[in-house]
Design a protein around this motif. Structure first.
Motif, short mmCIF file in Angstrom:
data_model
loop_
_atom_site.label_atom_id
_atom_site.label_comp_id
_atom_site.label_asym_id
_atom_site.label_seq_id
_atom_site.Cartn_x
_atom_site.Cartn_y
_atom_site.Cartn_z
N PRO A 225 0.83 -1.20 0.00
CA PRO A 225 0.00 0.00 0.00
C PRO A 225 0.87 1.26 0.00
O PRO A 225 1.94 1.29 0.57
N SER A 226 0.38 2.26 -0.65
CA SER A 226 1.11 3.52 -0.75
C SER A 226 1.10 4.23 0.59
O SER A 226 0.10 4.24 1.31
N ASN A 227 2.22 4.84 0.92
CA ASN A 227 2.31 5.62 2.15
C ASN A 227 2.00 7.09 1.91
O ASN A 227 2.11 7.90 2.81
N LEU B 110 -8.83 18.44 1.16
CA LEU B 110 -9.29 19.82 1.05
C LEU B 110 -9.48 20.29 2.48
O LEU B 110 -10.14 19.61 3.26
N GLU B 111 -8.90 21.41 2.81
CA GLU B 111 -8.99 21.92 4.17
C GLU B 111 -9.41 23.38 4.13
O GLU B 111 -9.00 24.12 3.24
N LEU C 113 -2.23 17.85 -2.34
CA LEU C 113 -2.28 16.73 -3.28
C LEU C 113 -1.39 15.58 -2.82
O LEU C 113 -1.73 14.42 -2.95
N ASP C 114 -0.22 15.93 -2.31
CA ASP C 114 0.72 14.94 -1.79
C ASP C 114 1.65 15.67 -0.83
O ASP C 114 1.43 16.86 -0.55
N ARG C 115 2.67 15.02 -0.34
CA ARG C 115 3.51 15.65 0.68
C ARG C 115 4.33 16.82 0.14
O ARG C 115 4.90 17.58 0.90
N PHE C 116 4.37 16.99 -1.18
CA PHE C 116 5.14 18.06 -1.79
C PHE C 116 4.29 19.18 -2.38
O PHE C 116 4.80 20.22 -2.74
#
Length: 141
Positions: free
Chosen positions: A4-6, A12-13, A27-30
């Motif tokens: 599984p992907s980490n 959306l916040e 969208l992702d950690r970057f």
């Protein structure tokens, strides 16, 4: 076979800032976008979600709407759910009307997210144009 992907799911916040609400999309950690100027649309959306409250409204979206209306930090997971995929089976006319309101509110949420993404992409495009006015070669990824 991969596990599984980490990577975190897109989120959306809504972040309160005095009398305004800022939208943050991760969208992702970057990759995170923060977009201001959507307070009225956020409040309209939250009111529509609360008004459509029914047994079909996902709890996380209901919580998101209540938090946004209370100017609390609000988060939705995941942002890519398809409202058409929900299984609405109404037993009577009242439930049918609730299901329609729920579907419309979820479609409004989806349109809102698309609008914020469009706004973010336009801001990035403008920044890229400003950077390209410089004589140096520029690459934006």
């Amino acid at each position: 076979m991969s596990g599984p992907s980490n990577l975190p799911e897109p989120t959306l916040e809504i972040i309160p800032d005095g009398s305004k609400l800022t939208v943050a999309i991760t969208l992702d950690r970057f990759t995170t976008f923060q977009i201001a100027g959507w307070t009225e649309q956020i409040l309209d959306l939250a009111k529509a979600i609360v008004a459509a409250d029914s047994k079909w409204m996902p709890g996380n979206i209901r919580s998101f709407a209540r938090d946004a209306l209370a100017f609390k930090r609000a988060k939705v997971f995941p942002i890519d759910d398809d409202p058409e995929a929900l299984n609405f089976q109404a037993a009577n006319d009242e439930e049918s009307a609730q299901a329609k309101r729920t579907l419309e509110a979820l479609k409004q949420l989806r349109s809102f997210v698309r609008g914020v993404f469009y706004d973010a992409s336009e801001q990035l495009r403008k920044q890229a144009l400003e950077l390209s006015e410089d004589d140096r070669p520029t690459t934006i990824q």
